[in-house]
Scaffold this motif. Structure first.
Motif, PDB file in Angstrom:
ATOM      1  N   UNK A  46     129.304  44.183  -4.877  1.00 57.66           N
ATOM      2  CA  UNK A  46     129.202  43.849  -6.289  1.00 57.66           C
ATOM      3  C   UNK A  46     128.507  44.951  -7.087  1.00 57.66           C
ATOM      4  N   UNK A  47     127.495  45.572  -6.457  1.00 55.29           N
ATOM      5  CA  UNK A  47     126.699  46.588  -7.148  1.00 55.29           C
ATOM      6  C   UNK A  47     126.153  47.553  -6.104  1.00 55.29           C
ATOM      7  N   UNK A  48     126.673  48.772  -6.090  1.00 52.21           N
ATOM      8  CA  UNK A  48     126.276  49.784  -5.114  1.00 52.21           C
ATOM      9  C   UNK A  48     124.760  50.010  -5.115  1.00 52.21           C
ATOM     10  N   UNK A  49     124.116  49.795  -6.253  1.00 49.33           N
ATOM     11  CA  UNK A  49     122.675  50.029  -6.372  1.00 49.33           C
ATOM     12  C   UNK A  49     121.847  48.752  -6.226  1.00 49.33           C
ATOM     13  N   UNK A  50     122.407  47.717  -5.618  1.00 52.87           N
ATOM     14  CA  UNK A  50     121.664  46.467  -5.453  1.00 52.87           C
ATOM     15  C   UNK A  50     120.450  46.702  -4.552  1.00 52.87           C
ATOM     16  N   UNK A  51     119.411  45.889  -4.693  1.00 52.39           N
ATOM     17  CA  UNK A  51     118.197  46.095  -3.889  1.00 52.39           C
ATOM     18  C   UNK A  51     118.399  45.836  -2.400  1.00 52.39           C
ATOM     19  N   UNK A  52     119.405  45.052  -2.043  1.00 55.77           N
ATOM     20  CA  UNK A  52     119.731  44.769  -0.646  1.00 55.77           C
ATOM     21  C   UNK A  52     121.247  44.887  -0.502  1.00 55.77           C
ATOM     22  N   UNK A  53     121.695  45.085   0.722  1.00 56.91           N
ATOM     23  CA  UNK A  53     123.134  45.155   0.936  1.00 56.91           C
ATOM     24  C   UNK A  53     123.765  43.777   0.981  1.00 56.91           C
ATOM     25  N   UNK A  57     124.300  34.272   5.834  1.00 53.00           N
ATOM     26  CA  UNK A  57     124.558  32.848   5.593  1.00 53.00           C
ATOM     27  C   UNK A  57     123.302  31.967   5.679  1.00 53.00           C
ATOM     28  N   UNK A  58     122.263  32.444   6.367  1.00 53.12           N
ATOM     29  CA  UNK A  58     121.007  31.685   6.458  1.00 53.12           C
ATOM     30  C   UNK A  58     120.073  31.983   5.295  1.00 53.12           C
ATOM     31  N   UNK A  59     120.520  32.823   4.346  1.00 50.74           N
ATOM     32  CA  UNK A  59     119.733  33.106   3.150  1.00 50.74           C
ATOM     33  C   UNK A  59     118.739  34.254   3.287  1.00 50.74           C
ATOM     34  N   UNK A  60     118.854  35.064   4.327  1.00 49.87           N
ATOM     35  CA  UNK A  60     117.921  36.173   4.523  1.00 49.87           C
ATOM     36  C   UNK A  60     118.524  37.482   4.017  1.00 49.87           C
ATOM     37  N   UNK A  61     117.680  38.297   3.360  1.00 48.42           N
ATOM     38  CA  UNK A  61     118.107  39.599   2.853  1.00 48.42           C
ATOM     39  C   UNK A  61     118.300  40.566   4.011  1.00 48.42           C
ATOM     40  N   UNK A  62     119.336  41.390   3.913  1.00 48.05           N
ATOM     41  CA  UNK A  62     119.518  42.417   4.926  1.00 48.05           C
ATOM     42  C   UNK A  62     119.944  43.732   4.290  1.00 48.05           C
ATOM     43  N   UNK A  63     119.628  44.796   4.984  1.00 44.29           N
ATOM     44  CA  UNK A  63     119.989  46.153   4.585  1.00 44.29           C
ATOM     45  C   UNK A  63     120.752  46.784   5.746  1.00 44.29           C
ATOM     46  N   UNK A  64     121.765  47.568   5.439  1.00 43.99           N
ATOM     47  CA  UNK A  64     122.617  48.185   6.453  1.00 43.99           C
ATOM     48  C   UNK A  64     122.444  49.696   6.383  1.00 43.99           C
ATOM     49  N   UNK A  65     122.208  50.310   7.533  1.00 45.98           N
ATOM     50  CA  UNK A  65     122.072  51.765   7.612  1.00 45.98           C
ATOM     51  C   UNK A  65     122.950  52.276   8.734  1.00 45.98           C
ATOM     52  N   UNK A  66     123.578  53.407   8.510  1.00 45.28           N
ATOM     53  CA  UNK A  66     124.400  54.017   9.556  1.00 45.28           C
ATOM     54  C   UNK A  66     124.029  55.481   9.686  1.00 45.28           C
ATOM     55  N   UNK A  67     124.277  56.014  10.876  1.00 45.56           N
ATOM     56  CA  UNK A  67     123.970  57.424  11.132  1.00 45.56           C
ATOM     57  C   UNK A  67     124.918  57.964  12.190  1.00 45.56           C
ATOM     58  N   UNK A  68     125.195  59.246  12.078  1.00 49.27           N
ATOM     59  CA  UNK A  68     125.995  59.944  13.078  1.00 49.27           C
ATOM     60  C   UNK A  68     125.053  60.566  14.105  1.00 49.27           C
ATOM     61  N   UNK A  69     125.527  60.700  15.310  1.00 49.22           N
ATOM     62  CA  UNK A  69     124.759  61.330  16.378  1.00 49.22           C
ATOM     63  C   UNK A  69     124.560  62.809  16.047  1.00 49.22           C
TER      64      UNK A  69
END
Length: 148
Positions: A46-53, A57-69
């Motif tokens: 919805x918004x790339x700059x949202x405070x969380x990603x 479903x249980x109502x908990x905020x989460x953030x997603x991070x990815x990295x290359x080796x």
């Protein structure tokens, strides 16, 4: 308009067009969203700059991070002013070319103390594949890994 001509970030990431950091990050956000049995709230879509990603479903905020080796480790950078409010981090470790998802860890928000976390492939690192096993949820992404 971009979505209509399939030039939006989501469509490009799903097609494997991973030329930008935003496309690479969004690919793993999509994987995390799709791994839930019940639909989460995808705030990043919805918004790339949202405070969380997202909100699970249980109502908990989460953030997603990815990295290359890079050589023998993955470094996940976390610059989020709302970091204290994040309940879970999903960390996706890809191969060096960002073509294969190798590991997924789900760690509690308080686990990440600084602005980054590095996870190595051997025990020369404070955090490594072996001592992060308690947080590893790669099996839940098995179907996604097979698609890549």
């Amino acid at each position: 308009a971009l979505k209509l001509v399939e030039l939006d970030v989501d469509t490009m990431a799903r097609k494997g067009i991973l030329e930008t950091t935003q496309q690479k990050g969004r690919l793993f956000e999509i994987f995390v969203k799709e791994h839930f049995i019940n639909k989460p709230i995808d705030l990043s879509e919805m918004n790339y700059n949202s405070p969380f990603d997202g909100i699970c479903p249980e109502g908990q905020n989460y953030e997603v991070k990815s990295a290359a080796l890079v050589i023998k480790s993955w470094t996940f950078t976390i610059h989020n002013v709302y970091k204290e409010e994040i309940e879970w981090f999903y960390l996706g470790a890809f191969d060096k070319d960002f073509k294969k998802l190798l590991h997924v860890w789900r760690v509690p928000g308080e686990f990440i103390e600084g602005n980054s976390i590095t996870i190595g492939i051997n025990n020369h690192y404070t955090f490594n594949v072996e001592n992060m096993k308690e947080f590893e949820i790669t099996d839940k992404f098995k179907d996604i890994i097979e698609i890549l």
